[in-house]
Scaffold this motif. Structure first.
Motif, PDB file in Angstrom:
ATOM      1  N   CYS A 115     -10.970  14.687  10.900  1.00  0.00           N
ATOM      2  CA  CYS A 115     -10.037  13.564  10.985  1.00  0.00           C
ATOM      3  C   CYS A 115     -10.170  12.670   9.764  1.00  0.00           C
ATOM      4  O   CYS A 115     -10.120  11.447   9.854  1.00  0.00           O
ATOM      5  N   ASN A 116     -10.369  13.312   8.614  1.00  0.00           N
ATOM      6  CA  ASN A 116     -10.559  12.564   7.379  1.00  0.00           C
ATOM      7  C   ASN A 116      -9.264  11.914   6.937  1.00  0.00           C
ATOM      8  O   ASN A 116      -8.177  12.490   7.026  1.00  0.00           O
ATOM      9  N   THR A 117      -9.373  10.666   6.505  1.00  0.00           N
ATOM     10  CA  THR A 117      -8.217   9.950   5.966  1.00  0.00           C
ATOM     11  C   THR A 117      -8.247  10.014   4.451  1.00  0.00           C
ATOM     12  O   THR A 117      -9.305  10.198   3.845  1.00  0.00           O
ATOM     13  N   MET A 118      -7.091   9.868   3.850  1.00  0.00           N
ATOM     14  CA  MET A 118      -6.954  10.022   2.400  1.00  0.00           C
ATOM     15  C   MET A 118      -6.397   8.732   1.818  1.00  0.00           C
ATOM     16  O   MET A 118      -5.188   8.494   1.835  1.00  0.00           O
ATOM     17  N   THR A 119      -7.275   7.893   1.314  1.00  0.00           N
ATOM     18  CA  THR A 119      -6.868   6.563   0.865  1.00  0.00           C
ATOM     19  C   THR A 119      -5.966   6.599  -0.362  1.00  0.00           C
ATOM     20  O   THR A 119      -5.265   5.638  -0.638  1.00  0.00           O
ATOM     21  N   ASN A 165       0.838  -1.184   0.000  1.00  0.00           N
ATOM     22  CA  ASN A 165       0.000   0.000   0.000  1.00  0.00           C
ATOM     23  C   ASN A 165       0.885   1.249   0.000  1.00  0.00           C
ATOM     24  O   ASN A 165       1.902   1.314   0.674  1.00  0.00           O
ATOM     25  N   ARG A 166       0.477   2.258  -0.766  1.00  0.00           N
ATOM     26  CA  ARG A 166       1.287   3.482  -0.875  1.00  0.00           C
ATOM     27  C   ARG A 166       1.469   4.170   0.454  1.00  0.00           C
ATOM     28  O   ARG A 166       2.410   4.940   0.656  1.00  0.00           O
ATOM     29  N   TRP A 167       0.552   3.947   1.415  1.00  0.00           N
ATOM     30  CA  TRP A 167       0.681   4.578   2.734  1.00  0.00           C
ATOM     31  C   TRP A 167       1.998   4.235   3.400  1.00  0.00           C
ATOM     32  O   TRP A 167       2.525   5.000   4.187  1.00  0.00           O
ATOM     33  N   CYS A 168       2.536   3.061   3.088  1.00  0.00           N
ATOM     34  CA  CYS A 168       3.759   2.624   3.766  1.00  0.00           C
ATOM     35  C   CYS A 168       4.956   3.469   3.377  1.00  0.00           C
ATOM     36  O   CYS A 168       6.012   3.360   3.991  1.00  0.00           O
ATOM     37  N   LEU A 218      -2.001   8.306   5.769  1.00  0.00           N
ATOM     38  CA  LEU A 218      -3.405   8.374   6.175  1.00  0.00           C
ATOM     39  C   LEU A 218      -3.987   9.779   6.141  1.00  0.00           C
ATOM     40  O   LEU A 218      -5.149   9.966   5.827  1.00  0.00           O
ATOM     41  N   PHE A 219      -3.202  10.783   6.489  1.00  0.00           N
ATOM     42  CA  PHE A 219      -3.735  12.130   6.637  1.00  0.00           C
ATOM     43  C   PHE A 219      -3.124  13.130   5.656  1.00  0.00           C
ATOM     44  O   PHE A 219      -3.267  14.332   5.834  1.00  0.00           O
TER      45      PHE A 219
END
Length: 340
Positions: free
Chosen positions: A75-79, A2-5, A84-85
């Protein structure tokens, strides 16, 4: 992956945990960019702990969104972003202070719960809670399973704080302070729970254990700390904080601290990490933060009529069921106009 990493921000450290079950811990930990050596070492040594923390992430994210559901920043997350934020975490605002505090608290809560439930080989119930003790009601015997919060706090401090302890700049000091405030908040709401023994429930003998309160109490506490957060500046020695303004109090260890003002979150702004309030639901009759005037930042709102289904005319039938009808009604929904 996942790109979040691939985020340079600390919450990426928690997101890596989701993938421990499919890749070897050494391969995973050695290939996550941005971890300091101490974090890689702990990651390889404790794959079960990483999995538990990753699985518990949804709880503190949900709590963050609950606390701010009716505010411009929710506290919206951005997939689709790299963490995450999004770019919000590059700022040093009070919202970021809350994110760090609640995520640090979430790590402690999740890890202590996993220990108590026997999910980890490295820990269990608090071994120090044995023998007898006393409280305001008299003596009792330690029994049951006390949540091992001290162990969870130590691990969280070692792992989560490792990167900030390596940097030691103003932002690192801010993160360390808010991390600690989050950990302390979990410990603050430990409850003594007891079971009575004796003839006819006389409670002549009590067996007690320490248990964490529901995470909502921690979230409510940190939300109050957010409301009273102190804007700070680093002192002349670079070792701590002073209040940024003369009329501000000096922050305590339990306060949340931040370095810069927040954006207004009214419009989408990539640089500040604001997604704006266009399309957000608002309350036409409220004068609070959820009201259309405040939420929509003076841009106005659109009204639409939608069909809503609710349970109604519920009746209790012996024994033991409740039967309800599905009632349909038309209701007006108000959403903020987007920026022109």
């Amino acid at each position: 992956w996942n790109r979040w990493c691939c985020s340079p921000s600390r919450p990426r450290v928690l997101l890596l945990c989701r993938y421990m079950g499919t890749l070897g811990s050494q391969v995973m930990c050695d290939n996550i960019p941005g971890l300091v050596n101490k974090q890689r070492q702990l990651c390889r040594q404790h794959p079960q702990v990483m999995q538990a923390i990753g699985a518990g992430m949804k709880d503190w994210i949900t709590e963050c969104q609950h606390q701010f559901h009716s505010h411009r920043w929710n506290c919206n997350t951005m997939t689709r972003d790299h963490n995450l934020f999004g770019r919000l975490l590059l700022r040093s605002s009070r919202e970021v202070a809350f994110v760090y505090a609640v995520s640090s608290a979430g790590v402690v809560y999740t890890l202590a719960r996993a220990c108590s439930q026997g999910e980890l080989d490295s820990c269990s119930c608090d071994p120090s809670k044995k023998g007898s003790s006393r409280d305001s009601r008299g003596s009792f015997a330690w029994g049951g399973c006390s949540d091992h919060v001290e162990h969870a706090m130590r691990f969280s401090q070692t792992f989560v704080d490792a990167k900030e302890r390596k940097e030691r700049d103003a932002r690192a000091l801010m993160n360390l302070h808010n991390n600690r405030a989050g950990r302390k908040a979990v410990k603050r709401f430990m409850n003594l729970e007891c079971k009575c023994h004796g003839v006819s429930g006389s409670c002549s003998v009590r067996t007690c254990w320490l248990a964490m309160a529901d995470f909502r109490r921690t979230g409510d506490h940190l939300r109050k700390r957010y409301n009273a957060a102190v804007q700070v500046a680093v002192n002349q020695y670079g070792t701590g904080f002073t209040a940024a303004h003369a009329h501000f109090k000096r922050p305590s260890k339990n306060d949340l601290v931040y370095l810069e003002d927040s954006p207004d979150y009214c419009i989408r702004d990539h640089e500040s990490g604001s997604v704006g309030t266009g399309g957000r639901l608002c309350n036409r009759t409220s004068r609070g933060v959820d009201g259309c005037e405040v939420m929509c930042c003076g841009r106005g709102y659109d009204t639409s009529r939608v069909s809503q289904t609710t349970k109604c005319e519920c009746k209790f039938h012996w024994c033991c069921a409740v039967h309800c009808r599905d009632c349909h009604q038309q209701v007006d929904v108000y959403t903020c106009k987007g920026q022109r």
